[in-house]
Design a protein around this motif. Sequence first.
Motif, PDB file in Angstrom:
ATOM      1  N   ASN A 126     -62.345 -48.473  93.549  1.00 39.21           N
ATOM      2  CA  ASN A 126     -61.781 -49.050  92.156  1.00 39.21           C
ATOM      3  C   ASN A 126     -60.460 -48.637  91.781  1.00 39.21           C
ATOM      4  N   GLN A 127     -60.206 -47.352  91.750  1.00 42.25           N
ATOM      5  CA  GLN A 127     -58.850 -46.826  91.519  1.00 42.25           C
ATOM      6  C   GLN A 127     -57.693 -47.189  92.200  1.00 42.25           C
ATOM      7  N   LEU A 128     -57.955 -47.248  93.591  1.00 45.78           N
ATOM      8  CA  LEU A 128     -56.774 -47.670  94.352  1.00 45.78           C
ATOM      9  C   LEU A 128     -56.639 -49.136  94.276  1.00 45.78           C
ATOM     10  N   GLY A 129     -57.655 -49.902  93.997  1.00 38.60           N
ATOM     11  CA  GLY A 129     -57.595 -51.377  93.966  1.00 38.60           C
ATOM     12  C   GLY A 129     -56.697 -51.687  92.522  1.00 38.60           C
ATOM     13  N   ALA A 130     -57.178 -51.347  91.559  1.00 35.59           N
ATOM     14  CA  ALA A 130     -56.386 -51.336  90.214  1.00 35.59           C
ATOM     15  C   ALA A 130     -54.888 -50.800  90.571  1.00 35.59           C
ATOM     16  N   TRP A 131     -54.678 -49.948  91.134  1.00 33.87           N
ATOM     17  CA  TRP A 131     -53.151 -49.129  91.401  1.00 33.87           C
ATOM     18  C   TRP A 131     -52.483 -50.424  92.327  1.00 33.87           C
TER      19      TRP A 131
ATOM     20  N   LEU B 269     -62.522 -46.488  86.325  1.00 39.25           N
ATOM     21  CA  LEU B 269     -61.810 -46.068  87.572  1.00 39.25           C
ATOM     22  C   LEU B 269     -60.531 -47.156  87.667  1.00 39.25           C
ATOM     23  N   ARG B 270     -60.780 -48.418  87.274  1.00 35.80           N
ATOM     24  CA  ARG B 270     -59.691 -49.278  87.355  1.00 35.80           C
ATOM     25  C   ARG B 270     -58.798 -48.985  86.310  1.00 35.80           C
ATOM     26  N   ALA B 271     -59.005 -48.640  85.124  1.00 37.52           N
ATOM     27  CA  ALA B 271     -58.195 -48.185  84.035  1.00 37.52           C
ATOM     28  C   ALA B 271     -57.412 -47.131  84.433  1.00 37.52           C
ATOM     29  N   LYS B 272     -58.117 -46.008  85.134  1.00 34.49           N
ATOM     30  CA  LYS B 272     -57.106 -44.751  85.783  1.00 34.49           C
ATOM     31  C   LYS B 272     -56.049 -45.399  86.709  1.00 34.49           C
ATOM     32  N   GLY B 273     -56.672 -46.409  87.618  1.00 34.03           N
ATOM     33  CA  GLY B 273     -55.751 -46.759  88.709  1.00 34.03           C
ATOM     34  C   GLY B 273     -54.508 -47.426  87.813  1.00 34.03           C
ATOM     35  N   PHE B 274     -54.830 -48.477  86.843  1.00 32.32           N
ATOM     36  CA  PHE B 274     -53.650 -49.281  86.215  1.00 32.32           C
ATOM     37  C   PHE B 274     -52.871 -47.938  85.627  1.00 32.32           C
ATOM     38  N   ARG B 275     -53.131 -47.038  84.927  1.00 30.13           N
ATOM     39  CA  ARG B 275     -52.209 -46.060  84.287  1.00 30.13           C
ATOM     40  C   ARG B 275     -51.630 -45.278  85.108  1.00 30.13           C
ATOM     41  N   ARG B 276     -52.187 -44.718  86.364  1.00 29.45           N
ATOM     42  CA  ARG B 276     -51.550 -44.191  87.632  1.00 29.45           C
ATOM     43  C   ARG B 276     -50.084 -45.048  87.931  1.00 29.45           C
TER      44      ARG B 276
ATOM     45  N   PHE C 190     -52.801 -57.610  84.195  1.00 30.34           N
ATOM     46  CA  PHE C 190     -53.914 -57.217  85.338  1.00 30.34           C
ATOM     47  C   PHE C 190     -55.205 -57.233  84.343  1.00 30.34           C
ATOM     48  N   ALA C 191     -56.214 -58.094  84.939  1.00 33.36           N
ATOM     49  CA  ALA C 191     -57.435 -58.152  84.409  1.00 33.36           C
ATOM     50  C   ALA C 191     -58.412 -57.629  85.344  1.00 33.36           C
ATOM     51  N   TYR C 192     -59.402 -56.911  84.815  1.00 33.30           N
ATOM     52  CA  TYR C 192     -60.417 -56.034  85.329  1.00 33.30           C
ATOM     53  C   TYR C 192     -61.202 -56.678  86.197  1.00 33.30           C
ATOM     54  N   ASN C 193     -61.359 -57.897  85.918  1.00 29.91           N
ATOM     55  CA  ASN C 193     -62.105 -58.975  87.289  1.00 29.91           C
ATOM     56  C   ASN C 193     -61.589 -60.287  87.003  1.00 29.91           C
ATOM     57  N   ASP C 194     -61.865 -61.144  87.893  1.00 29.04           N
ATOM     58  CA  ASP C 194     -61.225 -62.465  88.320  1.00 29.04           C
ATOM     59  C   ASP C 194     -61.526 -63.354  87.053  1.00 29.04           C
ATOM     60  N   SER C 195     -62.951 -63.538  86.563  1.00 34.94           N
ATOM     61  CA  SER C 195     -63.246 -64.114  85.585  1.00 34.94           C
ATOM     62  C   SER C 195     -62.259 -64.155  84.383  1.00 34.94           C
TER      63      SER C 195
ATOM     64  N   ARG D 246     -47.325 -63.709  84.810  1.00 30.84           N
ATOM     65  CA  ARG D 246     -48.016 -63.453  86.043  1.00 30.84           C
ATOM     66  C   ARG D 246     -49.146 -62.626  85.739  1.00 30.84           C
ATOM     67  N   PHE D 247     -50.128 -63.099  86.551  1.00 33.63           N
ATOM     68  CA  PHE D 247     -51.666 -62.448  86.499  1.00 33.63           C
ATOM     69  C   PHE D 247     -52.136 -61.996  87.936  1.00 33.63           C
ATOM     70  N   ILE D 248     -53.017 -60.908  87.899  1.00 24.70           N
ATOM     71  CA  ILE D 248     -53.696 -60.660  88.947  1.00 24.70           C
ATOM     72  C   ILE D 248     -55.008 -60.025  88.560  1.00 24.70           C
ATOM     73  N   GLY D 249     -56.063 -60.435  89.367  1.00 27.45           N
ATOM     74  CA  GLY D 249     -57.577 -60.149  88.944  1.00 27.45           C
ATOM     75  C   GLY D 249     -58.021 -59.243  89.781  1.00 27.45           C
ATOM     76  N   TYR D 250     -59.572 -59.113  89.957  1.00 26.36           N
ATOM     77  CA  TYR D 250     -60.221 -58.029  90.773  1.00 26.36           C
ATOM     78  C   TYR D 250     -61.468 -58.523  91.205  1.00 26.36           C
ATOM     79  N   ASP D 251     -61.919 -58.754  92.580  1.00 25.55           N
ATOM     80  CA  ASP D 251     -62.877 -59.015  92.912  1.00 25.55           C
ATOM     81  C   ASP D 251     -63.081 -60.035  94.120  1.00 25.55           C
ATOM     82  N   ASP D 252     -62.167 -60.935  94.102  1.00 26.83           N
ATOM     83  CA  ASP D 252     -61.686 -62.133  94.788  1.00 26.83           C
ATOM     84  C   ASP D 252     -63.212 -62.998  94.844  1.00 26.83           C
ATOM     85  N   ILE D 253     -63.691 -63.370  93.717  1.00 31.44           N
ATOM     86  CA  ILE D 253     -64.668 -64.271  93.747  1.00 31.44           C
ATOM     87  C   ILE D 253     -64.286 -65.698  93.927  1.00 31.44           C
TER      88      ILE D 253
END
Length: 356
Positions: free
Chosen positions: A159-164, A192-199, A244-249, A270-277
Motif C-alpha cells: 500500500n505505501q509504495l502504491g500510494a507513493w 499506509l496509503r496516507a504514509k506513501g502520499f506524504r512520503r 490522489f484518491a485512496y480508491n477508484d470509487s 488530474r486524478f489517480i485512484g487505487y485498486d484498478d477496479i
Amino acid sequence: MADKRGVTIRELAQAAGVSIGTVSRALKGQPGLSEQTRSQVLDVAQQLGYDTAKLRTGKPRRILFLYNRSIGSLANNPFYSYVLHGAETACREAGVPLSIMSVLAGDDVASQVRRHESDALLGAGYFDPEAMDAIRRCELPLVLVDHFFPGVRCVNDDNQLGAWLATRHLLDGGARRVAAIFGPLAHHSVSLRAKGFRRALYEAGRLFDPDYEVTLDPALEYRDAGRDAMRRLLALPEPPDAVFAYNDSTAIFAIEFCRERGLRVPEDIRFIGYDDIEEAAHNKPSLSTVKMDKEALGHVAARALIEGDIEPNDASLPVELVVRESSRVGDVDVDVAGAEAAPARKPGRQAAAAKG
C-alpha cells in the motif's frame, strides 16, 4: 480433576506458560518443539481435560470467508468481490468448501461460526478491535486480507509504495497542489496509503499541508462522501490541480463532481485512484490507478489456510502504476521505473502558491 467447562486452547496455553502456537504444535505432533515442552503441554492438557477433538488435522474441512457488514454487500463492493473470487478459486482447486459470513459489532461471532461448521477463517478487510477479539476467541486458524493485526498471518498489497507511485506520478507531471482523499485512517491499508502520499511529497520537496488532505465523512452515503470531499477541496483558496484518491470509487465520484462544476479532467485537474477496479478503465475519462492482483490476495490467503501456513507474518504483494486519461500530461506517460529507490530531497512547502 479434569475441567468440565470445555477448556480453550488459550487457557491451556496460559496454564502451560507457552504460546497458543506452541500448544497447537504440541497437540498435533508437529516438529519444532523440544520433547520437554511437548510433554509439558500434553501433561497440562490431560490435567485440564482439554478436548483434543477440537484440533484440526490435515487441510481444513471448510473455510469461512468473513467480512465487515458495514461495507455493504459483496456484490456492490468490487474490491472484495475479487478477493472472494480468488479465495474461492484456491478452495475449489484444493477441494475445500468455502462459505461466507458478515460480521457486525455486537454479533455473537463464535455461535455463528459454529453454525457454519468451519474449521478455518479468512477475514477480509477492516475489523475493529472488538470484532477481532470475537474472531480470535473462536480459536480457529485465521488469515487476514487487507488488514493487519499483531500475531496473525496477514496478506496485503504494498500500500505505501502504491500510494507513493501514484503521488510521484502526479508530481512528475508538473502538479503543484496535490491533494488526497482518504477513507478512515484507522484502516491498515488506508493509513499506509496516507504514509506513501506524504512520503512522495517530502521527497519532492513539498512540506505536507493538511488543508490538501481530506477524509470521507462517515455520516454520508459513500457516493455523497466522495463528492463532499471534492467539494471541500475545491473550496480552498487555491484548489488542487491534482488529486490522489485512496480508491477508484472515490476518484470516480470526485471526477463526477468536478465535471458538474465545469472543470475538465485532466486539463484543469488530474486524478489517480487505487485498486484498478473494472469501472476504472471504462470511466469517462478513463481513470489512472494503482493496480494490484486482487484475486491473488484471496488466493494466497486461502492457500495459507489450506497448507497450514498460519504463522504470524505480513506478506505484501506487488503493485503497478497504470496511467490512463485522467492523469496524462499531453501524449507522454511519466516513467516511474526504479522509483522505489529514488533519492530523498530536502522538504520545501506543499502548494507554496496556495500558502503565499
